[in-house]
Scaffold this motif. Structure first.
Motif, short mmCIF file in Angstrom:
data_model
loop_
_atom_site.label_atom_id
_atom_site.label_comp_id
_atom_site.label_asym_id
_atom_site.label_seq_id
_atom_site.Cartn_x
_atom_site.Cartn_y
_atom_site.Cartn_z
N ILE A 20 -17.56 -91.64 74.18
CA ILE A 20 -18.51 -90.33 75.06
C ILE A 20 -17.86 -89.58 75.99
CG2 ILE A 20 -20.07 -89.94 76.74
CD1 ILE A 20 -21.92 -92.61 75.90
N ALA A 21 -16.57 -89.92 76.43
CA ALA A 21 -16.18 -89.60 77.36
C ALA A 21 -15.06 -88.69 77.05
CB ALA A 21 -15.08 -90.49 78.67
N GLY A 22 -14.65 -89.24 75.85
CA GLY A 22 -13.55 -88.22 74.66
C GLY A 22 -14.48 -86.96 74.34
N SER A 23 -15.88 -87.14 73.50
CA SER A 23 -16.25 -86.17 73.48
C SER A 23 -16.43 -85.30 74.49
CB SER A 23 -17.29 -86.82 72.45
OG SER A 23 -17.67 -87.59 71.53
N ALA A 24 -16.91 -85.98 75.63
CA ALA A 24 -17.19 -84.53 76.51
C ALA A 24 -15.83 -83.96 76.98
CB ALA A 24 -17.97 -85.61 77.67
N GLY A 25 -14.83 -84.57 77.02
CA GLY A 25 -13.61 -84.24 76.99
C GLY A 25 -12.48 -82.36 76.14
N ILE A 26 -13.12 -83.36 75.33
CA ILE A 26 -12.69 -81.72 73.91
C ILE A 26 -13.76 -81.15 73.94
CG2 ILE A 26 -12.76 -81.24 71.86
CD1 ILE A 26 -11.86 -84.96 71.47
N THR A 27 -14.85 -81.41 74.04
CA THR A 27 -16.00 -79.75 74.30
C THR A 27 -15.63 -79.47 75.52
OG1 THR A 27 -17.24 -81.18 75.43
CG2 THR A 27 -18.30 -80.96 72.44
N ALA A 28 -15.61 -79.60 76.93
CA ALA A 28 -15.10 -79.08 78.28
C ALA A 28 -14.06 -78.41 77.49
CB ALA A 28 -14.86 -79.83 78.97
N LEU A 29 -12.43 -78.70 77.09
CA LEU A 29 -11.85 -77.98 77.01
C LEU A 29 -11.92 -76.83 76.31
CD1 LEU A 29 -9.19 -80.85 76.21
CD2 LEU A 29 -8.98 -79.27 78.47
N LEU A 30 -12.96 -76.73 75.02
CA LEU A 30 -13.15 -75.70 74.59
C LEU A 30 -13.94 -74.05 75.02
CD1 LEU A 30 -14.42 -77.47 71.29
CD2 LEU A 30 -12.39 -76.37 71.92
N GLY A 31 -13.89 -75.21 76.40
CA GLY A 31 -14.55 -74.06 77.45
C GLY A 31 -16.33 -74.71 76.94
N ILE A 32 -17.15 -74.96 75.68
CA ILE A 32 -18.38 -74.98 76.25
C ILE A 32 -18.55 -75.87 77.49
CG2 ILE A 32 -18.86 -74.16 74.34
CD1 ILE A 32 -19.15 -76.53 73.27
N HIS A 33 -20.12 -76.81 77.09
CA HIS A 33 -20.14 -77.67 78.45
C HIS A 33 -19.75 -79.11 78.19
CE1 HIS A 33 -22.12 -79.36 81.75
NE2 HIS A 33 -21.97 -78.38 82.43
N GLN A 34 -19.37 -79.75 78.67
CA GLN A 34 -18.96 -81.32 78.59
C GLN A 34 -20.62 -82.36 77.96
OE1 GLN A 34 -18.29 -79.77 81.62
NE2 GLN A 34 -19.53 -81.33 82.92
N LEU A 35 -21.76 -81.60 78.49
CA LEU A 35 -22.48 -82.28 77.81
C LEU A 35 -22.58 -82.00 76.35
CD1 LEU A 35 -24.82 -81.35 80.71
CD2 LEU A 35 -23.98 -83.41 80.27
N ILE A 36 -22.21 -80.78 76.07
CA ILE A 36 -22.94 -80.91 74.34
C ILE A 36 -21.74 -81.86 74.12
CG2 ILE A 36 -22.64 -79.23 72.59
CD1 ILE A 36 -24.35 -77.93 74.65
N GLY A 37 -20.57 -82.36 74.29
CA GLY A 37 -20.02 -83.59 73.91
C GLY A 37 -20.41 -84.76 73.47
N ALA A 38 -21.31 -84.76 75.24
CA ALA A 38 -21.52 -86.33 74.57
C ALA A 38 -23.66 -86.28 73.87
CB ALA A 38 -22.06 -86.20 76.56
N PHE A 39 -23.40 -85.31 73.43
CA PHE A 39 -24.47 -85.12 72.66
C PHE A 39 -24.55 -85.34 71.76
CE2 PHE A 39 -27.08 -82.59 70.01
CZ PHE A 39 -28.60 -82.84 69.97
N LEU A 40 -23.02 -84.83 71.06
CA LEU A 40 -22.65 -84.67 69.29
C LEU A 40 -22.25 -86.64 69.24
CD1 LEU A 40 -20.70 -81.65 69.43
CD2 LEU A 40 -22.74 -81.59 67.89
N PHE A 41 -22.14 -86.91 70.51
CA PHE A 41 -21.55 -87.87 70.22
C PHE A 41 -23.04 -88.87 70.09
CE2 PHE A 41 -20.02 -92.12 71.33
CZ PHE A 41 -18.78 -92.26 70.16
N GLY A 42 -23.60 -88.55 71.04
CA GLY A 42 -25.15 -89.95 70.36
C GLY A 42 -24.85 -89.87 69.06
N LEU A 43 -25.40 -88.20 68.85
CA LEU A 43 -25.82 -87.71 67.62
C LEU A 43 -25.19 -88.55 66.39
CD1 LEU A 43 -27.00 -83.68 66.69
CD2 LEU A 43 -28.18 -85.85 67.56
N ALA A 44 -24.12 -89.04 66.64
CA ALA A 44 -22.38 -89.62 65.73
C ALA A 44 -22.87 -91.15 65.70
CB ALA A 44 -20.75 -89.08 65.64
N TRP A 45 -23.00 -91.72 66.59
CA TRP A 45 -23.26 -92.97 67.34
C TRP A 45 -24.45 -93.61 66.56
CZ3 TRP A 45 -20.28 -96.41 69.83
CH2 TRP A 45 -20.86 -97.48 69.81
N PRO A 46 -24.17 -94.46 65.33
CA PRO A 46 -25.45 -95.00 64.38
C PRO A 46 -26.77 -95.92 65.82
CG PRO A 46 -22.83 -96.29 64.18
CD PRO A 46 -22.80 -95.54 65.48
N ALA A 47 -28.02 -95.40 64.95
CA ALA A 47 -28.60 -95.85 65.04
C ALA A 47 -29.28 -97.57 64.82
CB ALA A 47 -30.28 -94.72 65.28
N ALA A 48 -28.59 -97.78 63.70
CA ALA A 48 -29.11 -99.18 63.37
C ALA A 48 -28.33 -100.43 63.57
CB ALA A 48 -28.81 -98.90 61.89
#
Length: 474
Positions: free
Chosen positions: A307-335
């Motif tokens: 979560i922290a790494g994905s948020a940091g990456i998207t923050a460095l790209l100039g979009i918001h850090q919450l987008i990275g956390a959201f994308l990692f939530g999509l990638a995390w296994p739900a099962a």
């Protein structure tokens, strides 16, 4: 007992008492020689030979900052909890009470009633720490939103789900952008133009709040009904697309013209592809399909790092850090099995930290400073009407075309109208990115409050419910 026995016991007791007195005297002598006398000698030496300048007594600035932070934490958590319980007693989601507590502690109320109290409670040193806690709570919340999207998008909502989901997104988005275009010259922020301003307002009016929706469905015992499943499925699809549109809007706000956006757009797409491709497959292979299931503590560590790494990456790209956390939530296994699932524990942590976001939100918006002119009143009413009519009316019409009864269709439309916390997060992102000015920020906050406050009572009225958890009356 005989007289001789009594005399014998008395003599033994006297011997014990005498021995005890002797032992006490020796112990007292030991304290005097080994403790008191050395302390007195050390004190005499220090006083007679110690030499240091006299300074005014003062606490360390670090200690003052720490004390201010912890006092602020106590006030924020306590006020949010009490306000949330009061909102629940009034039939509203707790998030409404927590939000109102944050607004009350800010310039809208407390600054007007007692500005010195607000400055004492929340000095800048405390606000800095509170903002850090708020950011942590938000990224954990967005991770949970990503998980909700994955979980509910897998629900087989039937052929009706697609039409209802797209209507709940497209109609408010189209109407919001159309209404926002003529307002851009008046209410756009310093970094916004007519295009990005209109796109952002369209996104803000299209959002449905997952946490508020799920709470209302649970309170009304509708979570397992067809209406409940359709509302969660539609919110999952619509909000997932909405976050992608918000990402594109933030990228457009950076780069000027479309031709200069290829690099950030490419990097953002690459990040999303990596997270939703190899990272998602690797997590599923290791956490779900591995020969040896990892321990819960190790799974939690992987989630926090991701979560922290994905948020940091998207923050460095100039979009918001919450987008990275959201994308990692999509990638995390739900099962994941219950014993290794981290979603409940991270959700609890997010719930504990979100009051700090509400305080930061309340400190940044001043509803009392919104000029009550004919123009602002008309714009606020227009935005509220567009938000309600397009969500409630559009979803209800789509549901009716899919064969649902009028009352059930209207109930579904009201459920989708709850914007709550998710829209507040979106508004905070837009205000921070300077896509909207302070007046539009305040007006859209009013829209979020009104649409969320009307959802629970409206659904109870339509369903014929007298309180939470009751079945509809015939």
């Amino acid at each position: 007992m005989t007289q001789r026995a009594v005399e014998k016991d008395t003599s033994q007791s006297s011997a014990r008492d005498g021995g005890g007195s002797s032992s006490d005297r020796r112990r007292a002598l030991g304290y005097g020689l080994l403790v008191v006398l050395p302390l007195l000698a050390a004190a005499v030496l220090l006083v007679s030979h110690g030499d240091r300048p006299v300074r005014a007594a003062a606490g360390s600035p670090d200690n003052h900052a720490a004390a201010a932070l912890f006092f602020a934490i106590a006030v924020v958590v306590g006020a949010a909890r009490l306000a949330g319980l009061l909102a629940a007693r009034l039939g509203q989601p707790q998030v409404i009470g927590e939000l109102l507590a944050g607004i009350t502690l800010g310039p809208t109320v407390l600054d007007r009633l007692a500005p010195s109290v607000r400055a004492w409670l929340f000095p800048q040193a405390a606000v800095t720490g509170i903002n850090a806690l708020a950011q942590l709570g938000l990224v954990l919340f967005m991770f949970g939103v990503g998980q909700e999207v994955v979980r509910n998008s897998r629900d087989r909502a039937g052929r009706d789900g697609g039409l209802i989901a797209l209507t709940s997104l497209v109609l408010p988005f189209a109407a919001g952008t159309a209404v926002a275009l003529p307002l851009a010259s008046r209410f756009a922020g310093a970094a916004g133009d007519s295009l990005t301003f209109a796109l952002f307002v369209g996104c803000a009016l299209s959002i449905t709040a997952f946490p508020v929706l799920a709470r209302i469905l649970t309170d009304l015992d509708l979570i397992r009904t067809r209406t409940g499943r359709l509302s969660l499925f539609s919110a999952a699809i619509g909000d997932g697309i909405c976050w992608l549109l918000l990402t594109a809007t933030l990228l457009l706000a950076q780069g000027g013209d479309l031709s200069s956006l290829w690099r950030p757009v490419l990097l953002t797409l690459l990040t999303a592809v990596v997270l939703l491709g190899p990272v998602r497959a690797g997590l599923a292979r290791y956490l779900v399909h591995g020969d040896r299931p990892p321990k819960a503590a190790f799974v939690l560590m992987i989630a926090v790092v991701g979560i922290a790494g994905s948020a940091g990456i998207t923050a460095l790209l100039g979009i918001h850090q919450l987008i990275g956390a959201f994308l990692f939530g999509l990638a995390w296994p739900a099962a994941l099995p219950p014993e290794t699932s981290v979603v409940p524990s991270l959700g609890t942590m997010a719930h504990l930290l979100l009051p700090f976001f509400f305080l930061g939100f309340g400190l940044s918006v001043d509803l009392g400073d919104l000029p009550l002119t004919a123009e602002t009143l008309a714009v606020a009413c227009l935005l509220t009407a567009v938000a309600i009519v397009t969500k409630v009316g559009g979803v209800a019409l789509a549901a009716h075309l899919c064969g649902m009864g009028r009352r059930e269709a209207a109930t579904l439309g009201l459920l989708m109208n709850a914007r709550g916390l998710t829209e507040l997060v979106v508004l905070g992102i837009g205000h921070e990115a300077r896509l909207i000015d302070g007046e539009m920020f305040a007006m859209l906050t009013v829209v979020a409050l009104v649409t969320t406050l009307m959802t629970g009572p409206g659904v109870r009225l339509l369903a014929g419910l007298r309180g939470p958890g009751r079945e509809p009356t015939p």
